[in-house]
Design a protein around this motif. Structure first.
Motif, mmCIF file in Angstrom:
data_model
loop_
_atom_site.group_PDB
_atom_site.id
_atom_site.type_symbol
_atom_site.label_atom_id
_atom_site.label_comp_id
_atom_site.label_asym_id
_atom_site.label_seq_id
_atom_site.Cartn_x
_atom_site.Cartn_y
_atom_site.Cartn_z
ATOM 1 N N ASN B 2 0.912 -1.272 -0.002
ATOM 2 C CA ASN B 2 0.084 -0.122 -0.072
ATOM 3 C C ASN B 2 0.753 0.977 -0.047
ATOM 4 O O ASN B 2 1.752 1.275 0.657
ATOM 5 C CB ASN B 2 -0.917 0.011 1.320
ATOM 6 N N VAL B 3 0.609 2.148 -0.800
ATOM 7 C CA VAL B 3 1.211 3.595 -1.050
ATOM 8 C C VAL B 3 0.252 4.574 -0.667
ATOM 9 O O VAL B 3 -0.801 4.604 -1.252
ATOM 10 C CB VAL B 3 1.979 3.645 -2.498
ATOM 11 N N SER B 4 0.792 5.319 0.126
ATOM 12 C CA SER B 4 0.005 6.662 0.414
ATOM 13 C C SER B 4 0.728 8.033 -0.078
ATOM 14 O O SER B 4 2.052 7.907 -0.096
ATOM 15 C CB SER B 4 -0.326 7.121 1.977
ATOM 16 N N ASP B 54 1.537 10.817 10.266
ATOM 17 C CA ASP B 54 1.145 9.852 10.992
ATOM 18 C C ASP B 54 0.018 8.863 10.463
ATOM 19 O O ASP B 54 0.136 7.776 10.398
ATOM 20 C CB ASP B 54 0.352 10.674 12.268
ATOM 21 N N ASP B 55 -0.852 9.666 9.646
ATOM 22 C CA ASP B 55 -1.931 8.871 9.321
ATOM 23 C C ASP B 55 -1.584 7.910 8.125
ATOM 24 O O ASP B 55 -2.011 6.736 7.978
ATOM 25 C CB ASP B 55 -3.312 9.765 8.727
ATOM 26 N N ALA B 56 -0.745 8.471 7.220
ATOM 27 C CA ALA B 56 -0.197 7.899 6.505
ATOM 28 C C ALA B 56 0.760 6.577 6.645
ATOM 29 O O ALA B 56 0.664 5.427 6.029
ATOM 30 C CB ALA B 56 0.510 8.693 5.231
ATOM 31 N N VAL B 63 4.976 5.831 1.817
ATOM 32 C CA VAL B 63 4.476 7.188 1.788
ATOM 33 C C VAL B 63 5.387 8.153 0.910
ATOM 34 O O VAL B 63 6.531 8.236 1.294
ATOM 35 C CB VAL B 63 4.490 7.827 3.406
ATOM 36 N N LEU B 64 4.612 8.647 -0.061
ATOM 37 C CA LEU B 64 5.425 9.362 -0.911
ATOM 38 C C LEU B 64 4.833 10.785 -0.874
ATOM 39 O O LEU B 64 3.748 11.045 -1.011
ATOM 40 C CB LEU B 64 5.323 8.994 -2.608
ATOM 41 N N THR B 65 5.851 11.881 -0.478
ATOM 42 C CA THR B 65 5.472 13.272 -0.386
ATOM 43 C C THR B 65 5.782 13.837 -1.576
ATOM 44 O O THR B 65 6.896 13.786 -2.051
ATOM 45 C CB THR B 65 5.710 14.086 0.895
ATOM 46 N N THR B 66 4.941 15.119 -2.104
ATOM 47 C CA THR B 66 5.333 16.052 -3.118
ATOM 48 C C THR B 66 5.352 17.394 -2.624
ATOM 49 O O THR B 66 4.188 17.597 -1.942
ATOM 50 C CB THR B 66 4.880 15.819 -4.381
ATOM 51 N N ARG B 142 10.694 1.690 11.026
ATOM 52 C CA ARG B 142 10.094 0.418 11.319
ATOM 53 C C ARG B 142 9.830 -0.250 10.149
ATOM 54 O O ARG B 142 8.531 -0.631 9.969
ATOM 55 C CB ARG B 142 9.050 0.609 12.211
ATOM 56 N N GLY B 143 10.473 -0.519 9.011
ATOM 57 C CA GLY B 143 10.185 -1.305 7.915
ATOM 58 C C GLY B 143 9.448 -0.610 6.922
ATOM 59 O O GLY B 143 9.117 -1.035 5.960
ATOM 60 N N LYS B 144 8.943 0.535 7.139
ATOM 61 C CA LYS B 144 8.220 1.441 6.316
ATOM 62 C C LYS B 144 9.190 2.716 5.687
ATOM 63 O O LYS B 144 10.230 2.957 6.404
ATOM 64 C CB LYS B 144 7.063 2.171 6.916
ATOM 65 N N VAL B 145 8.698 3.249 4.536
ATOM 66 C CA VAL B 145 9.741 4.218 4.012
ATOM 67 C C VAL B 145 9.033 5.532 3.729
ATOM 68 O O VAL B 145 7.618 5.093 3.100
ATOM 69 C CB VAL B 145 10.156 3.517 2.617
#
Lengths: 415, 415
Positions: B2-4, B54-56, B63-66, B142-145
């Protein structure tokens, strides 16, 4: 007043459709003096939609949702809203009547799936969607409001303008008058404009707001005013708009929110003139931009898109001597193209472009992005060489804007 | 997986800029077999950005931010990320070197604000942004990026393609091969296509996915395949694409993801033919679409945009008798315009359009949306009357697509 938007639909998350509704809604909400606080885009998934509503109602006064209201089984928003706000789904006779009306206008046969769109939660107040079949639903919860609108852009736009926004303003006792003034600025960068306007900006009263809206080749300045007293805000906004225009002088080309093509059409019409275009590197884009304006045919005769030298010679009468000595991309050829367009299409005015849009075809002398533009009228003939940065489509776009604005400038200066 | 996506920037919430990055990212993520679960658009506000992260991170693996990475003081994302993921901001020499390089290429003077962009949180891994000054930052938790990218679309695109996506796939041990096939379908509605393909769709193995991507006048079918074995997935995807093509027959116009203008250019080039266009109601849009394709000049000579009857007669040699007896919007005039364009521009092929784009000008006989289109080549001449629904710009757009696809169809049928 804080507003949250929730855009619902799988198509927005797989890259099939770009959400343009948010921009449109923000452009209607911001001038009222309200803030779009955030946007959430979620799938057609009940728990995701519920979570987004929870979060949005927690941080905002008004929640606007778009999409997820179609007749097919993947669209579940209405059921989710019914579960969330309570009540049951029942057929609303006025909605059914509206759906039948819409189908009649579209010469379509009503089927069961579409008729089911007439069912709405008993907990909502319906706002009739007269341009589509999905009803607009208004829900109240503890002083906050959620309005669910269709995702089809023109239906959303229509609902927002004619039903939702007026009711929201009334609901919250919004008695403010909203006024805008737009100034179109050319020939100066955004940062130089900001520097020039710093004193005025610092002195702006809190009922006025100045927004910088840059476009390629053009800077739009929008002054928004919000106040309870119409005469007062009109006077103030005009006073500050005049002050801005005074500081920027000739850089202010136009004081209405028109496109470059609309400005040219207005100026031509005012003087009873007709226009022809002769396009090489812009390849028909200037003609396309002009003819995108309804009713342009009283001032616009047409274009010759001369993508080869042969066409420049045969259709526009450009001399082979000029082509040989100066090259196709030259002010001299641009000028001859403009004169040729006037002859070929029987007009008094012309715009012409010749250049190198790339990505190949550039030389050290004339790199990619070099564009020569000529504009000609009854009392002027101007040609200039420009250099525009960026990709092929950006160069074409920028050259088209510059060419139209060049003609507008000459028509204004020789009015 | 899952990607946010989190899109950051006030400009996205006041209606100044439409977020197109999300669509682009989704178009890169979806074919890999990963899901864009949701998108959050937030202001340049520290607590809003923190809440969104936090939510993402709670609902997604990646999580990709632009956006929010500019040099001005309103862009605070980097400081927020530094506070969130720990460490301090320090100047990264390789980022500073890259910024200097970018400025040199743009012939700009480095100032303090821009040099400050070289400071990055010690908690991140930098991915060099070679086309801009804002560094791309990769954070592990924690394993997330979480990866922070610039908001400028071409910088984001470049970063995503060349750095971010390949690293994400490697990081998560994604060994799948991704293949696509696109079929362009015309002359059949989306729902009739879905009905015709129901059996094939129901039998699709789980490593294949079929997407319907409708455009005005054209339906794109995209078959995505994901598997560890390249030969296997290529064989399977071709087998199913062939099966789809078999069922849809002549409705499949083209089996590559090209625009209508690109198809026409390819077919003309293949046969060594040249094209001219004669546009009335499409007003230069067909020429614009063709010339938007780089390198079109070897097959495209140009266009006559004849917005008046006089221009149709003088530049295209349409006979006044035909205009008088059939009217400007007629198959007969369209055919004469096509022949005239071939003569005027010295080509073997032509496309012509004449119609009523509206909103005014319609009659009971020829309502708004009536468009006559002719296409002519060495061994064919076809003219047809169409009716397109919708607004002026939709009619122009739809007529342009139909005209280009009509020529493509004839070139294919007479190959």
């Amino acid at each position: 007043m804080n507003v949250s938007i929730i855009a619902i639909g799988d198509e927005l998350l797989i890259g099939q459709v770009t959400d343009t509704n948010t921009t449109e809604i923000a452009n209607m909400i911001t001038p009222v003096g309200w803030n779009v606080r955030n946007v959430r885009v979620v799938r057609d998934n009940a728990s995701d939609i519920r979570q987004a509503i929870d979060d949005a109602l927690a941080d905002s006064d008004v929640v606007l949702t778009t999409g997820g209201l179609g007749p097919t089984k993947d669209d579940i928003t209405k059921q989710v809203l019914c579960d969330y706000f309570g009540g049951t789904l029942r057929t609303d006779p006025s909605v059914l009547e509206n759906i039948k009306e819409v189908f009649k206008r579209r010469h379509l046969q009503l089927n069961d799936l579409t008729a089911a769109q007439a069912a709405v939660p008993t907990s909502c107040h319906v706002i009739q969607n007269t341009v589509g079949t999905a009803p607009v639903m208004w829900f109240d919860r503890r002083g906050k409001v959620l309005v669910s609108m269709p995702g089809v852009p023109f239906e959303m736009r229509h609902a927002m303008r004619n039903g939702v926004l007026p009711r929201l303003l009334e609901h919250y006792g919004h008695r403010d008058v909203i006024e805008h003034r737009v100034l179109l600025v050319t020939g100066i960068t955004e940062s130089d404009t900001a520097r020039a306007l710093a004193r005025i900006e610092n002195s702006l009263p809190d009922y006025l707001h100045l927004a910088y809206l840059p476009q390629p080749g053009l800077l739009r300045l929008r002054l928004d005013g919000v106040h309870t007293n119409r005469d007062f805000i009109c006077g103030e906004i005009d006073r500050y708009a005049d002050a801005i225009a005074g500081v920027l002088g000739d850089h202010v080309l136009w004081r209405r929110d028109d496109t470059p093509a609309e400005i040219v059409i207005t100026l031509l019409r005012r003087r009873g003139l007709h226009l022809a275009t002769a396009e090489s590197c812009t390849g028909g884009n200037i003609a396309h931009r002009i003819t995108a304006v309804a009713g342009c045919s009283d001032v616009y005769n047409g274009s010759v898109v001369s993508y080869t030298n042969t066409a420049k010679v045969s259709l526009l009468g450009v001399s082979t001597a000029t082509l040989d000595s100066h090259g196709a991309v030259s002010r001299e050829v641009a000028a001859e193209m403009a004169r040729g367009a006037i002859r070929a299409l029987g007009t008094e005015c012309a715009i012409s472009t010749t250049g190198i849009a790339g990505p190949s075809g550039g030389t050290p002398d004339k790199p990619v992005g070099t564009v020569c533009i000529a504009v000609k009228g009854p009392d002027f003939e101007v040609s200039a060489r420009h250099h525009f940065p960026g990709s092929r489509d950006r160069i074409i776009d920028r050259a088209s804007t510059t060419a139209l604005l060049s003609l507008a400038r000459e028509l204004l200066d020789h009015a």
